[in-house]
Scaffold this active site. Sequence first.
Site, PDB file in Angstrom:
ATOM      1  N   ALA A 255       0.810  -1.228   0.000  1.00  0.00           N
ATOM      2  CA  ALA A 255       0.000   0.000   0.000  1.00  0.00           C
ATOM      3  C   ALA A 255       0.839   1.273   0.000  1.00  0.00           C
ATOM      4  O   ALA A 255       0.321   2.351   0.288  1.00  0.00           O
ATOM      5  CB  ALA A 255      -0.942   0.000   1.196  1.00  0.00           C
ATOM      6  N   ALA A 256       2.112   1.162  -0.346  1.00  0.00           N
ATOM      7  CA  ALA A 256       3.000   2.330  -0.245  1.00  0.00           C
ATOM      8  C   ALA A 256       2.516   3.507  -1.092  1.00  0.00           C
ATOM      9  O   ALA A 256       2.475   4.652  -0.630  1.00  0.00           O
ATOM     10  CB  ALA A 256       4.423   1.948  -0.638  1.00  0.00           C
ATOM     11  N   GLY A 257       2.121   3.225  -2.342  1.00  0.00           N
ATOM     12  CA  GLY A 257       1.640   4.289  -3.219  1.00  0.00           C
ATOM     13  C   GLY A 257       0.363   4.928  -2.697  1.00  0.00           C
ATOM     14  O   GLY A 257       0.172   6.145  -2.793  1.00  0.00           O
ATOM     15  N   ASP A 258      -0.519   4.102  -2.117  1.00  0.00           N
ATOM     16  CA  ASP A 258      -1.774   4.615  -1.559  1.00  0.00           C
ATOM     17  C   ASP A 258      -1.511   5.439  -0.302  1.00  0.00           C
ATOM     18  O   ASP A 258      -2.151   6.471  -0.082  1.00  0.00           O
ATOM     19  CB  ASP A 258      -2.717   3.455  -1.222  1.00  0.00           C
ATOM     20  CG  ASP A 258      -3.050   2.613  -2.439  1.00  0.00           C
ATOM     21  OD1 ASP A 258      -3.041   3.169  -3.555  1.00  0.00           O
ATOM     22  OD2 ASP A 258      -3.298   1.403  -2.281  1.00  0.00           O
TER      23      ASP A 258
END
Length: 309
Positions: A255-258
């Site tokens: 979920a890094a981009g989110d």
Amino acid sequence: MPKQAKVVVVGSSNTDMVVKSQRIPAPGETVIGGTFVLAAGGKGANQAVAAARIGAQVTFVAKVGADMFGDQAVVGYQKEGINTDFVFRDTDNATGVALILVDANGENLISVASGANGFLSPADIEQAESAIAAADVVVTQLETPLDVLACAAKLAKKHGVPLILDPAPAPDEPLPIEILRDVTWIKPNENETERLTGIKVTDLATAQNAADSLLALGVKAAIITLGSDGSLLVESPGKGIHVPGYKVDAIDTTAAGDAFSGALACGIGEGRPLHEAVKIATAVAALSVTRLGAQPSLPAKTELEAFLK
């Protein structure tokens, strides 16, 4: 003390089924020995939770099934303090599901059954117009139909509300120019940047070239994320600002981009300069990769403050 950000997230809600093992299987191969986690996910939902946990007042616009996973999702969002007035229930289609494989280095492989996400409609978005009009910033992604993005972007523009587009998952086709003209900030990673521009990002110079070409398509600013190398913020052609990453031990990058997009929205909504909002977003993304799962990995405001100190 910055004001509380009012953020509207239009996007997807999934239930994530995560298996972590030493390596990701090759086609036709079975890898034994792994940890299983069932977690709330979906790019839109992750971004809504990321923003809420660090202090934003969030309204989430989405569609889930009239099933057990949908029930769990809505209860979970309410526990995070997220307004779920516009999380619609679909009696014909199941809640979206993502099957996620994670290896020992934190790299992942994801397959998504979109379910109800694919039936979120412009009519649903129009029901949330009052929330969009009252927002400081709107956030969208590409896990729901393109006409939903177009409608959200149009309504945001109509009410003078800036819009962040996280163009993930990477689009198969170039995005329509008329949609991009309604986007304030676009936030692709290297892979998404190549899909959007045809330019392979291998360093800061190629990231700058790609960002310039995104600006030429009509967006106001491009923030190209570069994994552990941070990001490049470009508001005018040829003038990028490199925001370095933080060194952490990555366990799961799911979920890094989110995390980045939700935190970026919160920072912008608080009235911070874009460069400062990007720095906060970089820290939230770095914290998220140190834990397993999508929403379980998203940090609270106290954790962010301690990390930034």
